[in-house]
Enzyme design. Structure first.
Site, PDB file in Angstrom:
ATOM      1  N   SER A   1       2.799  -5.737   6.833  1.00 21.90           N
ATOM      2  CA  SER A   1       3.840  -5.586   6.095  1.00 21.90           C
ATOM      3  C   SER A   1       4.896  -4.864   7.787  1.00 21.90           C
ATOM      4  CB  SER A   1       4.626  -5.165   6.091  1.00 21.90           C
ATOM      5  OG  SER A   1       3.266  -4.149   5.684  1.00 21.90           O
TER       6      SER A   1
ATOM      7  N   GLY B   1       0.683  -7.640   3.248  1.00 15.57           N
ATOM      8  CA  GLY B   1      -0.188  -7.920   2.265  1.00 15.57           C
ATOM      9  C   GLY B   1      -1.362  -8.899   3.216  1.00 15.57           C
TER      10      GLY B   1
ATOM     11  N   ASN C   1      -4.820  -3.170   5.325  1.00 15.14           N
ATOM     12  CA  ASN C   1      -3.902  -4.526   3.803  1.00 15.14           C
ATOM     13  C   ASN C   1      -6.249  -5.120   3.712  1.00 15.14           C
ATOM     14  OD1 ASN C   1      -1.805  -4.282   3.129  1.00 15.14           O
ATOM     15  ND2 ASN C   1      -1.609  -5.989   4.683  1.00 15.14           N
TER      16      ASN C   1
ATOM     17  N   ASP D   1       6.404   6.564   3.076  1.00 19.99           N
ATOM     18  CA  ASP D   1       4.884   6.201   2.013  1.00 19.99           C
ATOM     19  C   ASP D   1       3.713   6.365   2.755  1.00 19.99           C
ATOM     20  OD1 ASP D   1       5.197   3.684   3.570  1.00 19.99           O
ATOM     21  OD2 ASP D   1       5.083   2.471   2.441  1.00 19.99           O
TER      22      ASP D   1
ATOM     23  N   HIS E   1       3.864   2.850   5.901  1.00 13.90           N
ATOM     24  CA  HIS E   1       4.861   1.543   6.894  1.00 13.90           C
ATOM     25  C   HIS E   1       6.246   3.051   7.411  1.00 13.90           C
ATOM     26  CE1 HIS E   1       3.711  -0.551   2.885  1.00 13.90           C
ATOM     27  NE2 HIS E   1       3.750  -1.558   3.341  1.00 13.90           N
TER      28      HIS E   1
END
Length: 457
Positions: A281, A310, A340, A431, A434
């Protein structure tokens, strides 16, 4: 939380007593016969006790249950409970409900990021005697799963140790078909070095998206027969497979087809794609939050961003093996993948590094003239020292030596993303994972000089 049950069969009379009765032995031989019978009976009972001591009883996992949403939790103490929402929910449309009646517990979830039915309030369990041949077994009724997915989870005794088995295709295949018995080998939840001596969360059912499922007779058996498969954690990161998450099923494969179409369009128009970014991502974000930085720094190279939210190493491997590096000859490929693997399954850094090495081999095989810029996995979690960031740091230490300085080049720009104390700023990573537009600009400025040098080779 646990109910222990044992079943000890009643010993049958020894064959010698039956034979003596049929032959009508003289009375003078009865004392010797009686001694032999008692000895034989004692040996049989001793053997039976030893067998049952070696095989621990089944553990019935009956509750009390806790039900959680991404933003809240509640105890299932009555017939039904709805997980309460916070004052300002991040997912206002989601709803998670749990029910119980007559030994059956149900989980209903709608538009949920993560909905869980957890056993976490009982005494710790020592599962070590069950690991060799044990199974986690249950009856399960998947009532609705068209837009959802399931995972089974079990924690080990260490902090931040949660092991999972994905069950999305299987859940969708049996949806609406009534009760099914599922048995998973406990080895599915084990990794080398895990401690199962004091397990406080022996079972979690996790749902994502929208679905409804019911469970009954959940238990751990010492010697069971597994009837469901699970991925091998030792090879999962290098085994190519499309991403199978409920929130990705509707867009992941169409995005792959769209990228193949873009590659063909470049080729048909005679445009030379000189630069390709491959990743998850964070790479996909060049098309969104990073679009301005992309246009300013990389678009002039007819660059492509092959990033999918993902994705783990095995998902990228599947994409490369199914055409995403074919039909073009980029001069430089920028690879950044692995966070991930960390966040989704807290993977051993060694297996994530193995997945990255496998990707480097795939890229070099398919594009033998391409220079590869391997980026360190970016930091995550707000503060330095978090468990997931520590895993990423260990992966980075393992992949740095994979650079040979000729075709593969390693670059760690993480200091450009962190503050002086190692923490992350919301201005750069809102967050703590990201990038913001400002974060993408920092990345672009840090990597562009190296990319330009590699393009000039």
């Amino acid at each position: 939380m646990t109910a222990l049950t044992t079943m000890t069969p009643t010993p049958h009379p020894p064959r010698s007593t039956k034979a003596a009765h049929r032959r009508h032995l003289p009375a003078r031989q009865w004392p010797a016969l009686a001694a032999a019978v008692l000895l034989n009976l004692g040996l049989n009972l001793g053997l039976s006790a030893a067998v049952h001591a070696a095989e621990p009883p089944a553990i019935n996992l009956t509750g009390p249950w806790t039900v959680t949403d991404f933003e809240g939790r509640a105890a299932l103490t009555g017939a039904q409970v709805v997980v309460p929402k916070p004052a300002q929910p991040r997912v206002p449309a989601s709803r998670v409900t749990a029910t119980q009646a007559n030994g059956t517990v149900g989980l209903q979830f709608k538009d949920s990021w993560i909905a869980q039915l957890r056993l976490e309030d009982g005494p710790p369990l020592d599962l070590r005697p069950y690991l060799a041949e044990g199974t986690l077994e249950m009856d399960i009724d998947v009532r609705e799963m068209a837009d959802g997915g399931l995972k089974f989870k079990m924690n080990c005794a260490s902090e931040h140790c949660e092991r999972k088995v994905p069950w999305l295709p299987e859940a969708r295949a049996v949806a609406g078909k009534g009760w099914r018995h599922v048995a998973l080998a406990l080895r599915c939840f084990m990794r080398e070095g895990d401690d199962f001596s004091r397990v406080t969360v022996p079972f979690t059912l996790e749902g994502m998206g929208t679905g409804e499922v019911a469970l009954r007779q959940v238990r751990i058996v010492a010697r069971g027969q597994a009837n469901a498969a699970c991925p091998d954690y030792r090879t999962q990161s290098v085994t190519p497979i499309p991403l199978q998450e409920s929130w990705a099923m509707n867009w992941w494969m169409p995005r792959h087809e769209k990228k193949l179409t873009e590659i063909r369009a470049h080729r048909d128009a005679g445009r030379d794609v000189k630069l390709v970014f491959i990743g998850d991502s964070i790479t996909e974000g060049w098309e969104n939050a990073g679009q301005a930085a992309w246009q300013a720094h990389f678009a002039r190279h007819n660059a492509m961003a092959l990033g999918y939210g993902g994705d783990r190493t095995e998902n990228v491997l599947w994409r490369l093996q199914n055409g995403e590096l074919d039909g073009m000859t980029p001069k430089v490929v920028v690879l950044m993948i692995g966070t991930n693997n960390t966040g989704d399954r807290q993977e051993d850094p060694r297996t994530t590094a193995a997945g990255i090495r496998r990707l480097l081999t795939e890229i070099q095989t398919r594009q033998p003239a391409t220079q590869v810029l391997l980026l360190a996995i970016y930091p995550r979690e707000q503060q330095a020292g978090g468990p997931l960031r520590a895993i990423n740091d260990q992966v980075n230490a393992l992949i740095a030596p994979m650079a040979d300085g000729r075709r593969v080049h390693f670059l760690n720009i993480n200091r450009h993303l962190m503050q002086a104390d190692g923490s992350l700023s919301a201005d750069v990573m809102p967050d703590w994972l990201h990038l913001s537009p400002a974060g993408y600009e920092r990345v672009a400025q840090a990597i562009e000089p190296v990319i330009e040098q590699l393009l000039a080779r």
